[in-house]
Design a protein around this motif. Structure first.
Motif, PDB file in Angstrom:
ATOM      1  N   GLU A   1       0.828  -1.203   0.000  1.00 16.92           N
ATOM      2  CA  GLU A   1       0.000   0.000   0.000  1.00 16.92           C
ATOM      3  C   GLU A   1       0.866   1.258   0.000  1.00 16.92           C
ATOM      4  O   GLU A   1       0.530   2.259  -0.641  1.00 16.92           O
ATOM      5  N   VAL A   2       1.981   1.205   0.726  1.00 18.76           N
ATOM      6  CA  VAL A   2       2.910   2.342   0.729  1.00 18.76           C
ATOM      7  C   VAL A   2       3.487   2.572  -0.661  1.00 18.76           C
ATOM      8  O   VAL A   2       3.686   3.716  -1.102  1.00 18.76           O
ATOM      9  N   ASP A   3       3.741   1.474  -1.384  1.00 21.33           N
ATOM     10  CA  ASP A   3       4.282   1.591  -2.740  1.00 21.33           C
ATOM     11  C   ASP A   3       3.229   2.011  -3.760  1.00 21.33           C
ATOM     12  O   ASP A   3       3.550   2.152  -4.941  1.00 21.33           O
ATOM     13  N   GLY A   4       2.001   2.172  -3.315  1.00 23.09           N
ATOM     14  CA  GLY A   4       0.951   2.647  -4.211  1.00 23.09           C
ATOM     15  C   GLY A   4       0.147   1.565  -4.890  1.00 23.09           C
ATOM     16  O   GLY A   4      -0.604   1.855  -5.829  1.00 23.09           O
ATOM     17  N   ALA A   5       0.257   0.309  -4.430  1.00 24.69           N
ATOM     18  CA  ALA A   5      -0.501  -0.789  -5.040  1.00 24.69           C
ATOM     19  C   ALA A   5      -1.956  -0.730  -4.586  1.00 24.69           C
ATOM     20  O   ALA A   5      -2.245  -0.569  -3.402  1.00 24.69           O
ATOM     21  N   GLY A   6      -2.885  -0.877  -5.522  1.00 25.42           N
ATOM     22  CA  GLY A   6      -4.305  -0.862  -5.212  1.00 25.42           C
ATOM     23  C   GLY A   6      -4.790  -2.231  -4.761  1.00 25.42           C
ATOM     24  O   GLY A   6      -4.027  -3.202  -4.699  1.00 25.42           O
ATOM     25  N   PRO A   7      -6.083  -2.356  -4.442  1.00 25.45           N
ATOM     26  CA  PRO A   7      -6.635  -3.625  -3.963  1.00 25.45           C
ATOM     27  C   PRO A   7      -6.450  -4.772  -4.963  1.00 25.45           C
ATOM     28  O   PRO A   7      -6.100  -5.890  -4.567  1.00 25.45           O
ATOM     29  N   ILE A   8      -6.690  -4.491  -6.252  1.00 24.74           N
ATOM     30  CA  ILE A   8      -6.564  -5.555  -7.256  1.00 24.74           C
ATOM     31  C   ILE A   8      -5.101  -5.983  -7.393  1.00 24.74           C
ATOM     32  O   ILE A   8      -4.793  -7.179  -7.488  1.00 24.74           O
ATOM     33  N   ARG A   9      -4.200  -5.016  -7.392  1.00 25.72           N
ATOM     34  CA  ARG A   9      -2.779  -5.333  -7.485  1.00 25.72           C
ATOM     35  C   ARG A   9      -2.318  -6.130  -6.280  1.00 25.72           C
ATOM     36  O   ARG A   9      -1.537  -7.082  -6.420  1.00 25.72           O
TER      37      ARG A   9
END
Length: 312
Positions: A214-222
């Protein structure tokens, strides 16, 4: 060293060193503990399997006074039978749809029960409702769904009220729908096993992985594709192989709902073998069919054991 000292040392070595008989006894102790289980396996599994294999190579066993060795004749007859090919195709369809649906439903419900956006009370209620089909026996499930799918049952009443169907539909007696109806019942009764296993796997995934993603910017699907699925892959593979083995040998549910009918539309390998033996009294052909099912099950079991070894 004196003669007396040498004699005492030799006597001490003889006392300390275990005798050959004691070593043999110690080596046989583990097998003594295993002997009851080995005897049960021999009586209940090995001997019946050997007898069935022997029957499959004979003609007119049990029903005739004399049987003759015919080799692979029964296997050729079974494999070239149109009923066997129909049962094999129905089994493949039944197993494939059931396993895929079990996996998808189990994964979806497990993620719902593991979600922090759902309150603890709601999760408890849903967990009880979702696991309920797994608590029922096959006989109760078959009777329950025969009542629900009865022409005067609840399913027809609801669908008629919604305008989906007209009149009283025979779901389990319709040749075009019977296999789908039985498959639906099997899916309903079997998905909780997947759900519980996947839920345990989800709760074992470290939360640090999701926080870092989440810190790296990954969304729920990712996060689902990069973290959840890779972490659950060993569990999903193991459960899928087990489910294939169990579903391919499903007998009671089909026998108590449709009996393999109508017009052999729900005939699977287990009901086909049963009918050969106890309806047509062709015990030689039934033995050959049972051996074929055994070989297919052994192949599936081999892949399951291999997957477990890779996982370890």
């Amino acid at each position: 060293m004196s003669v007396t000292d040498a004699a005492n040392a030799s006597r001490t070595r003889r006392v300390r060193a275990p005798s050959r008989g004691r070593r043999l006894t110690q080596a046989l102790v583990p097998y003594a503990y295993l002997s009851p289980t080995l005897i049960l396996l021999m009586v209940l599994m090995v001997i019946p399997i050997v007898m069935v294999v022997g029957y499959s190579l004979m003609d007119a066993v049990i029903t005739a006074r004399e049987s003759h060795f015919i080799g692979l004749g029964n296997y050729v007859e079974i494999l070239t039978s149109s009923k066997f090919r129909t049962a094999l195709a129905n089994t493949f369809w039944f197993v494939a749809i059931s396993v895929v649906a079990h996996m998808l439903l189990g994964l979806g419900f497990a993620m719902l029960l593991n979600s922090e956006s759902v309150s603890a009370v709601t999760r408890t209620v849903f967990r009880t409702l979702f696991v309920l089909p797994w608590l029922l026996t096959v006989a109760i499930i078959a009777i329950l769904w025969r009542l629900l799918l009865n022409p005067n049952g609840v399913v027809n009443a609801i669908l008629s009220g919604l305008g989906v169907v007209s009149g009283q539909h025979e779901w389990l007696a319709d040749p075009d729908i019977a296999l789908a109806a039985v498959t639906f019942i099997n899916i309903w009764s079997g998905y909780p096993f997947f759900m519980i296993s996947i839920l345990a796997g989800l709760q074992g995934i470290p939360k640090d992985l999701y926080e870092a993603a989440e810190v790296d910017g990954a969304g729920p699907i990712r996060r689902f594709w990069s973290i959840t699925l890779p972490q659950l892959r060993p569990i999903i593979i193991s459960m899928a192989l087990l489910d294939v083995i169990w579903t391919s040998q499903q007998f009671a549910l089909i026998w108590m709902t449709t009996g393999g009918g109508p017009l052999d539309r729900t005939e699977v390998l287990s009901t086909f073998t049963y009918k050969l033996a106890f309806s047509e009294y062709d015990f030689s052909g039934a033995s050959a069919s049972a051996v074929i099912v055994l070989i297919l099950s052994m192949i599936l079991a081999f892949f399951y054991v291999r997957s477990q070894q890779v996982r370890e």
